[in-house]
Motif scaffolding. Structure first.
Motif, PDB file in Angstrom:
ATOM      1  N   GLY A  94     -16.902 -30.121 -23.847  1.00 54.91           N
ATOM      2  CA  GLY A  94     -15.579 -30.194 -24.245  1.00 54.91           C
ATOM      3  C   GLY A  94     -15.595 -27.873 -23.818  1.00 54.91           C
ATOM      4  O   GLY A  94     -15.188 -27.649 -24.173  1.00 54.91           O
ATOM      5  N   TYR A  97     -14.505 -26.815 -19.307  1.00 60.28           N
ATOM      6  CA  TYR A  97     -13.384 -25.909 -18.616  1.00 60.28           C
ATOM      7  C   TYR A  97     -13.184 -24.770 -18.629  1.00 60.28           C
ATOM      8  O   TYR A  97     -12.394 -24.191 -17.574  1.00 60.28           O
ATOM      9  CB  TYR A  97     -12.171 -27.388 -19.407  1.00 60.28           C
ATOM     10  N   GLN A  98     -12.885 -24.518 -20.508  1.00 58.29           N
ATOM     11  CA  GLN A  98     -13.302 -23.337 -20.245  1.00 58.29           C
ATOM     12  C   GLN A  98     -14.340 -22.522 -19.045  1.00 58.29           C
ATOM     13  O   GLN A  98     -14.006 -21.110 -18.799  1.00 58.29           O
ATOM     14  CB  GLN A  98     -13.232 -22.315 -22.076  1.00 58.29           C
ATOM     15  N   MET A 101     -12.155 -21.602 -15.724  1.00 57.01           N
ATOM     16  CA  MET A 101     -11.218 -21.392 -15.444  1.00 57.01           C
ATOM     17  C   MET A 101     -12.013 -20.099 -16.120  1.00 57.01           C
ATOM     18  O   MET A 101     -10.956 -19.024 -15.135  1.00 57.01           O
ATOM     19  CB  MET A 101     -10.254 -22.043 -16.385  1.00 57.01           C
ATOM     20  N   GLN A 105     -10.080 -17.917 -12.867  1.00 61.43           N
ATOM     21  CA  GLN A 105      -9.208 -16.731 -13.117  1.00 61.43           C
ATOM     22  C   GLN A 105      -9.548 -15.153 -13.205  1.00 61.43           C
ATOM     23  O   GLN A 105      -8.236 -14.606 -12.765  1.00 61.43           O
ATOM     24  CB  GLN A 105      -8.527 -16.621 -14.952  1.00 61.43           C
ATOM     25  N   ASP A 123      -5.556 -28.307 -12.092  1.00 60.34           N
ATOM     26  CA  ASP A 123      -5.701 -26.315 -12.066  1.00 60.34           C
ATOM     27  C   ASP A 123      -6.448 -25.832 -11.141  1.00 60.34           C
ATOM     28  O   ASP A 123      -7.044 -24.446 -11.226  1.00 60.34           O
ATOM     29  CB  ASP A 123      -6.460 -26.442 -13.674  1.00 60.34           C
ATOM     30  N   PRO A 455      -1.122 -29.712 -13.089  1.00 61.80           N
ATOM     31  CA  PRO A 455      -1.182 -28.448 -13.307  1.00 61.80           C
ATOM     32  C   PRO A 455      -0.850 -27.838 -14.846  1.00 61.80           C
ATOM     33  O   PRO A 455      -0.070 -29.155 -15.717  1.00 61.80           O
ATOM     34  CB  PRO A 455      -0.814 -27.077 -12.961  1.00 61.80           C
ATOM     35  N   ASN A 458      -5.205 -30.750 -19.802  1.00 55.82           N
ATOM     36  CA  ASN A 458      -5.336 -30.473 -20.963  1.00 55.82           C
ATOM     37  C   ASN A 458      -3.894 -30.039 -21.885  1.00 55.82           C
ATOM     38  O   ASN A 458      -4.095 -30.729 -23.187  1.00 55.82           O
ATOM     39  CB  ASN A 458      -6.554 -29.512 -21.126  1.00 55.82           C
ATOM     40  N   GLN A 459      -3.172 -28.808 -21.548  1.00 52.33           N
ATOM     41  CA  GLN A 459      -1.782 -28.616 -22.532  1.00 52.33           C
ATOM     42  C   GLN A 459      -1.589 -30.469 -23.100  1.00 52.33           C
ATOM     43  O   GLN A 459      -1.189 -30.502 -24.437  1.00 52.33           O
ATOM     44  CB  GLN A 459      -1.123 -27.910 -22.461  1.00 52.33           C
ATOM     45  N   THR A 462      -4.299 -32.635 -24.987  1.00 53.09           N
ATOM     46  CA  THR A 462      -4.171 -32.168 -25.995  1.00 53.09           C
ATOM     47  C   THR A 462      -2.612 -32.860 -26.993  1.00 53.09           C
ATOM     48  O   THR A 462      -3.245 -32.762 -28.704  1.00 53.09           O
ATOM     49  CB  THR A 462      -4.649 -30.996 -25.840  1.00 53.09           C
TER      50      THR A 462
ATOM     51  N   TRP B  37       0.070 -15.088 -20.276  1.00 58.72           N
ATOM     52  CA  TRP B  37      -1.375 -15.890 -19.985  1.00 58.72           C
ATOM     53  C   TRP B  37      -1.579 -17.234 -19.714  1.00 58.72           C
ATOM     54  O   TRP B  37      -1.967 -18.161 -21.296  1.00 58.72           O
ATOM     55  CB  TRP B  37      -2.547 -14.578 -19.944  1.00 58.72           C
ATOM     56  N   SER B  38      -1.665 -18.239 -18.900  1.00 62.99           N
ATOM     57  CA  SER B  38      -1.999 -19.166 -19.366  1.00 62.99           C
ATOM     58  C   SER B  38      -2.765 -20.336 -17.929  1.00 62.99           C
ATOM     59  O   SER B  38      -2.826 -19.509 -16.912  1.00 62.99           O
ATOM     60  CB  SER B  38      -0.895 -19.918 -19.415  1.00 62.99           C
ATOM     61  N   VAL B  39      -2.999 -21.093 -18.053  1.00 62.80           N
ATOM     62  CA  VAL B  39      -3.775 -21.876 -17.057  1.00 62.80           C
ATOM     63  C   VAL B  39      -3.317 -21.617 -15.479  1.00 62.80           C
ATOM     64  O   VAL B  39      -3.793 -21.716 -14.769  1.00 62.80           O
ATOM     65  CB  VAL B  39      -3.825 -23.458 -17.332  1.00 62.80           C
ATOM     66  N   ASN B  40      -1.659 -21.061 -15.400  1.00 70.77           N
ATOM     67  CA  ASN B  40      -1.163 -21.513 -14.020  1.00 70.77           C
ATOM     68  C   ASN B  40      -0.573 -19.910 -14.123  1.00 70.77           C
ATOM     69  O   ASN B  40       0.654 -19.694 -13.752  1.00 70.77           O
ATOM     70  CB  ASN B  40       0.077 -22.678 -13.569  1.00 70.77           C
ATOM     71  N   ARG B  41      -0.429 -19.356 -14.835  1.00 62.77           N
ATOM     72  CA  ARG B  41       0.395 -17.134 -14.742  1.00 62.77           C
ATOM     73  C   ARG B  41      -1.178 -16.675 -15.299  1.00 62.77           C
ATOM     74  O   ARG B  41      -1.261 -16.739 -16.509  1.00 62.77           O
ATOM     75  CB  ARG B  41       1.153 -17.757 -16.055  1.00 62.77           C
ATOM     76  N   ILE B  42      -1.081 -16.413 -14.633  1.00 66.93           N
ATOM     77  CA  ILE B  42      -3.162 -16.200 -14.838  1.00 66.93           C
ATOM     78  C   ILE B  42      -2.339 -13.788 -15.000  1.00 66.93           C
ATOM     79  O   ILE B  42      -1.724 -13.076 -14.266  1.00 66.93           O
ATOM     80  CB  ILE B  42      -3.192 -15.802 -13.982  1.00 66.93           C
ATOM     81  N   ILE B 248      -8.408 -24.634 -29.602  1.00 71.72           N
ATOM     82  CA  ILE B 248      -8.214 -25.542 -28.592  1.00 71.72           C
ATOM     83  C   ILE B 248      -6.843 -24.887 -27.977  1.00 71.72           C
ATOM     84  O   ILE B 248      -6.934 -25.782 -26.633  1.00 71.72           O
ATOM     85  CB  ILE B 248      -7.612 -27.330 -29.959  1.00 71.72           C
ATOM     86  N   ARG B 249      -6.095 -24.238 -28.666  1.00 72.71           N
ATOM     87  CA  ARG B 249      -4.617 -23.751 -27.860  1.00 72.71           C
ATOM     88  C   ARG B 249      -5.502 -22.850 -26.798  1.00 72.71           C
ATOM     89  O   ARG B 249      -4.872 -22.923 -25.534  1.00 72.71           O
ATOM     90  CB  ARG B 249      -4.069 -22.504 -29.383  1.00 72.71           C
ATOM     91  N   LEU B 251      -8.982 -22.641 -25.982  1.00 72.85           N
ATOM     92  CA  LEU B 251      -9.820 -22.668 -24.688  1.00 72.85           C
ATOM     93  C   LEU B 251     -10.174 -24.002 -24.239  1.00 72.85           C
ATOM     94  O   LEU B 251     -10.822 -24.167 -22.758  1.00 72.85           O
ATOM     95  CB  LEU B 251     -11.411 -22.237 -24.932  1.00 72.85           C
ATOM     96  N   ARG B 252      -9.392 -24.645 -24.712  1.00 75.74           N
ATOM     97  CA  ARG B 252      -9.378 -26.127 -24.359  1.00 75.74           C
ATOM     98  C   ARG B 252      -8.396 -26.132 -23.451  1.00 75.74           C
ATOM     99  O   ARG B 252      -7.950 -26.977 -22.789  1.00 75.74           O
ATOM    100  CB  ARG B 252      -9.382 -27.316 -25.360  1.00 75.74           C
ATOM    101  N   GLU B 253      -7.028 -25.476 -24.258  1.00 75.18           N
ATOM    102  CA  GLU B 253      -5.306 -26.087 -23.179  1.00 75.18           C
ATOM    103  C   GLU B 253      -5.423 -24.483 -22.403  1.00 75.18           C
ATOM    104  O   GLU B 253      -4.174 -24.341 -21.596  1.00 75.18           O
ATOM    105  CB  GLU B 253      -4.407 -26.033 -24.736  1.00 75.18           C
ATOM    106  N   PHE B 254      -6.128 -23.588 -22.882  1.00 75.97           N
ATOM    107  CA  PHE B 254      -6.071 -22.452 -21.848  1.00 75.97           C
ATOM    108  C   PHE B 254      -4.291 -21.601 -21.647  1.00 75.97           C
ATOM    109  O   PHE B 254      -4.425 -20.748 -21.261  1.00 75.97           O
ATOM    110  CB  PHE B 254      -6.312 -23.051 -19.999  1.00 75.97           C
ATOM    111  N   GLN B 255      -4.163 -21.428 -23.247  1.00 77.28           N
ATOM    112  CA  GLN B 255      -3.069 -21.151 -23.290  1.00 77.28           C
ATOM    113  C   GLN B 255      -3.420 -19.508 -23.779  1.00 77.28           C
ATOM    114  O   GLN B 255      -3.271 -19.080 -25.061  1.00 77.28           O
ATOM    115  CB  GLN B 255      -2.054 -21.456 -24.214  1.00 77.28           C
TER     116      GLN B 255
END
Lengths: 515, 292
Positions: A94, A97-98, A101, A105, A123, A455, A458-459, A462, B37-42, B248-249, B251-255
């Motif tokens: 768990g 990933y972070q 990433m 990033q 990703d 990409p 994970n969103q 989840t 800022w998200s996984v594909n927009r840094i 979750i939002r 660190l898992r989804e990286f939003q």
């Protein structure tokens, strides 16, 4: 005098050169490391010739034992052979990933090698160094099955160094199917012969029959099926396995997860909904607390004989087949017609109707396995790739695959040979044959499902599992839960960019459609 | 004059460090909350109020707030009642008091994640002892962690087990520092134990009660580690608290940007909620003595 001394010195040096063999020629790697070294540039002997003294790489991998233990083991060996330093950092799944990433990033260099789910490739892609040609030309790499080469490839470039190949498949404890008393009772109850199931309907019926009584004869209550259902664990893979055969139509190309043309999410189509409805019902045939079973619980539950059947990864099967297992050589894999459960009706998203099949249609799920790569920011790329080359050489893979807890599963063509498992792991001919048949069935299937490797995966996942968990807990009806998921997927796709997701998803569709 | 300037010179480094540690992360979170800022927009790419607009209509966020508030209210209520009751019980027991004080501190000192693992084993449907104990009394086994209401109750039980001692310690310290005179007066007036509690002890303990409740409300509202280890927010979404949802939002989804906006919103709601609660409690406690 001087000439004499020089002559003698020269002779001494020459004698030393002749009579002092280099380490690589004298060390018995097989005895020292308990492996069978296979010649090649990744072998123990060739790795020993490399000198990385004064150099260091840092690897982020999973916690011990799954993948953490083999990485730790082979890193120590690599240090001994090359003189280089390998620092291994562990993290639970768990957290991986972070941990990967955030430095990616923010442009920090922390790790030279990162491990995680291979489905994160979408990703990771901008941050991974492509595997150099000299490694792609090794015998070990060429031996990898096309499916797993595809899994490691992104937009035509091999970005992940393959050392594992995963799949979800059907496995079962065989003796109860042969028991005459069971056969009689089953026939009385269902009006048909007890047989190893081939469809999800049959699976659930057999699971129901074997749930809640002591068919093992050990004085304990046993159950029909153990699956991975725990929210935020890796239950998404079990869900995909459950829906695949209802929703992946062999006659429809162009996307299982999305319609590639319109990018409409398919996660709430009737095929997915039926799969979820059946999964909700199947909770009744799972051991108590089954809704909270993660992968560890599944391995111990099914591997310990608590339930009759399971449809998940290799690990529980390999664990059950270890010499200390009480059920070794009593478990088999694959149904009589394929590696997983099939369906006689499959949703056709093009015609918006159920297509009927005379023989069950099976959609095996080539579930994500471990993926890893060398980071672009690494200053020791050569050492890092040499480490990978060594880690996944024949000797190490052949050793690691025999240990269930290591999490290294078959990914090479040479693994599809019964002798490999009989000699290497002491499996019986019957078990090895069934396992190899399953592997080949998976490999040759033209109706496979792969992970949504885009990409923001994970969103998507989840969101999907949030809805699925609500349905499993009875908070929402499956259709309503998946409608909610589809709406969220639409939003995510728009946020990331429809064209970005479509371009990425084309990589997956190529695998799904066997292009 | 010179002396006063020196004073500031010595004060500034500490102040700057404090500002950097407390203020900077907060300002940065606010800035992040206006970014996509998200996984594909840094990076801090400006998206205006978009994240907040999305947060306002995010049902998962509000559902997690509802779960959190219910859970926190029940946890703190049980902890307060039990902690106060235990403190009253041991208030005048000098020897036993010392022993139990030490004993009750133990749960507070244990790492929540470790305890969640232990409790998970205790509540395990087949292997755990809890259902065996229930069986001795003829109670059928409970699916503690696999059905929604028992799972919710389990989280509360663990929190109450761990933090009742905190209330107990505070209340016991408060009881021991109470003046003797009001009790003597109550005795002279012929007040029994219940009347003494309602009209003397409870009002006198009001300031400590308020402090203890506010501290516990703040702490409980961050409930995350137990949920992470015990239920992962499930079954379904029955134990998904806001902290867990933010994890979750973020660190898992990286939003990252969106999660920052949720955090700010959460912070505002908590600040407003706690202020209203503290005000209401203060008012109630001012009324209570006059009623006497």
């Amino acid at each position: 005098m001087i000439a004499k001394v020089m002559l003698l010195s020269g002779a001494a040096v020459a004698a030393l050169c002749v009579f002092t063999p280099v380490r690589a020629e004298t060390v018995d790697y097989n005895a020292e490391y308990g492996v069978t070294d296979v010649p090649g540039i990744c072998s123990y002997a060739d790795t020993d010739k490399k000198d990385y003294t004064g150099k260091k790489i840092t690897i982020l991998t999973h916690a011990v034992p799954v993948m953490g233990e083999p990485v730790e083991l082979h890193s120590k060996q690599f240090e001994e052979l090359t003189g280089g330093k390998v620092e291994v950092v562990h993290a639970p799944f768990g957290e991986l990933y972070q941990k990967i990433m955030i430095p990616f990033q923010t442009g920090q260099h922390i790790y030279d090698i990162v491990y995680g789910g291979s489905y994160w490739i979408g990703d990771w892609a901008p941050y991974l160094e492509p595997v150099p040609q000299k490694y792609l030309d090794t015998a070990e790499m060429k031996d990898i099955t096309p499916a797993y080469q595809g899994v490691a490839t992104w937009n035509g470039q091999r970005l992940q160094y393959t050392f594992d190949g995963d799949r979800n498949y059907f496995k079962y404890y065989a003796p109860p199917f042969q028991n005459e008393e069971n056969k009689k009772k089953f026939k009385e109850k269902y009006g048909r012969d007890l047989a190893v199931p081939t469809t999800w309907d049959e699976y659930d019926q057999v699971a129901e029959f074997f749930s809640g009584w002591d068919w093992m004869g050990d004085g304990k209550t046993h159950y029909g099926s153990t699956e991975i259902v725990a929210r935020d664990n890796v239950a998404f893979s079990n869900f995909i396995t459950r829906v695949a055969s209802h929703a992946k139509n062999p006659n429809v190309k162009g996307g299982f997860w999305f319609d590639l043309e319109t990018m409409t999410p398919q996660v709430n189509n009737p095929g997915f909904v039926r799969g979820l409805e059946m999964w909700v019902k199947a909770l009744r045939y799972m051991p108590p607390g089954g809704i909270n079973f993660g992968i560890a619980e599944e391995i111990f539950s099914w591997g310990g004989g608590e339930s009759l059947m399971s449809v998940t990864w290799d690990d529980a099967f390999v664990q059950a087949q270890q010499p200390d297992s009480p059920i070794q050589n009593k478990v088999l894999v694959g149904s009589p017609i394929g590696p997983s459960m099939g369906s006689l009706e499959v949703w056709n998203r093009a015609s918006k109707k159920w297509d009927k099949f005379e023989k069950p249609s099976i959609a095996p799920y080539v579930t994500w396995g471990w993926g890893a790569g060398v980071t672009k920011s690494s200053k020791e790329k050569e050492m890092a790739f040499d480490w990978f080359c060594f880690f996944s050489n024949y000797a190490n893979t052949n050793h690691d695959e025999m240990i269930g807890r290591f999490g290294v599963n078959p990914f090479r063509t040479s693994h599809m040979d019964s002798n490999y498992w009989m000699k290497g792991a002491g499996w019986s001919q019957e078990v090895a044959d069934s396992f190899v048949k399953m592997l080949k069935g998976m490999d040759t299937s033209t109706n496979r499902v792969f992970d949504l490797r885009v990409p923001g995966v994970n969103q998507y996942y989840t969101a999907m599992m949030n809805g699925v968990a609500k349905a499993m807990a009875g908070e929402m009806k499956p259709q309503a839960a998946l409608d909610e998921v589809a709406a969220e997927w639409k939003r995510i796709t728009e946020e990331i960019g429809v064209d970005v997701v479509r371009e990425a998803y084309k990589n997956v569709v190529r695998l799904e459609d066997n292009e | 004059m010179l002396q006063s300037r020196y004073k500031y010179v010595f004060l500034w480094p500490a102040l700057i460090a404090l500002l950097a540690v407390i203020i900077f992360p907060l300002i940065y979170t606010v800035l992040l909350s206006f970014s996509g800022w998200s996984v594909n927009r840094i990076g801090l790419n400006w998206v205006g109020w978009a994240n907040y607009a999305r947060a306002i209509i995010d049902p998962r966020f509000w559902q997690s707030m509802g779960t959190l508030y219910t859970m926190v209210a029940l946890c703190v209520l049980f902890e307060y009642v039990l902690g106060f009751a235990l403190a009253l019980l041991l208030w005048k027991q000098a020897r036993a008091g010392r022993f139990f004080r030490v004993l009750f501190i133990v749960p507070m000192c244990v790492t929540p994640v470790i305890m969640a693992v232990v409790w998970r084993t205790i509540f395990h449907e087949t292997l755990g002892p809890m259902n065996d104990v229930l069986g001795w009394f003829g109670i059928p086994p409970v699916n503690w962690l696999s059905t929604t209401t028992p799972a919710f109750a389990t989280v509360i039980i663990i929190d109450v087990w761990q933090w009742t001692s905190f209330i107990f310690i505070l209340m016991l310290a408060g009881l021991m520092s109470l003046p003797h005179e009001p009790f003597e007066a109550a005795q002279i007036d012929g007040a029994g134990p219940i009347r003494t509690f309602i009209h003397v002890i409870f009002p006198l303990m009001a300031p400590i009660t308020l402090g203890a409740l506010v501290i516990r409300l703040i702490e409980s509202s961050k409930l995350m580690d137990t949920i992470y280890t015990l239920t992962s927010g499930g079954p379904g979404s029955s134990t998904e608290t806001t902290s867990y949802m933010l994890y979750i939002r973020g660190l898992r989804e990286f939003q990252i940007g969106y999660t920052a906006s949720l955090s700010i919103l959460y912070l505002i709601i908590m600040l407003v909620g706690l202020t209203v609660f503290a005000k209401a409690m203060t008012r109630m406690m001012r009324i209570a003595p006059s009623a006497h």
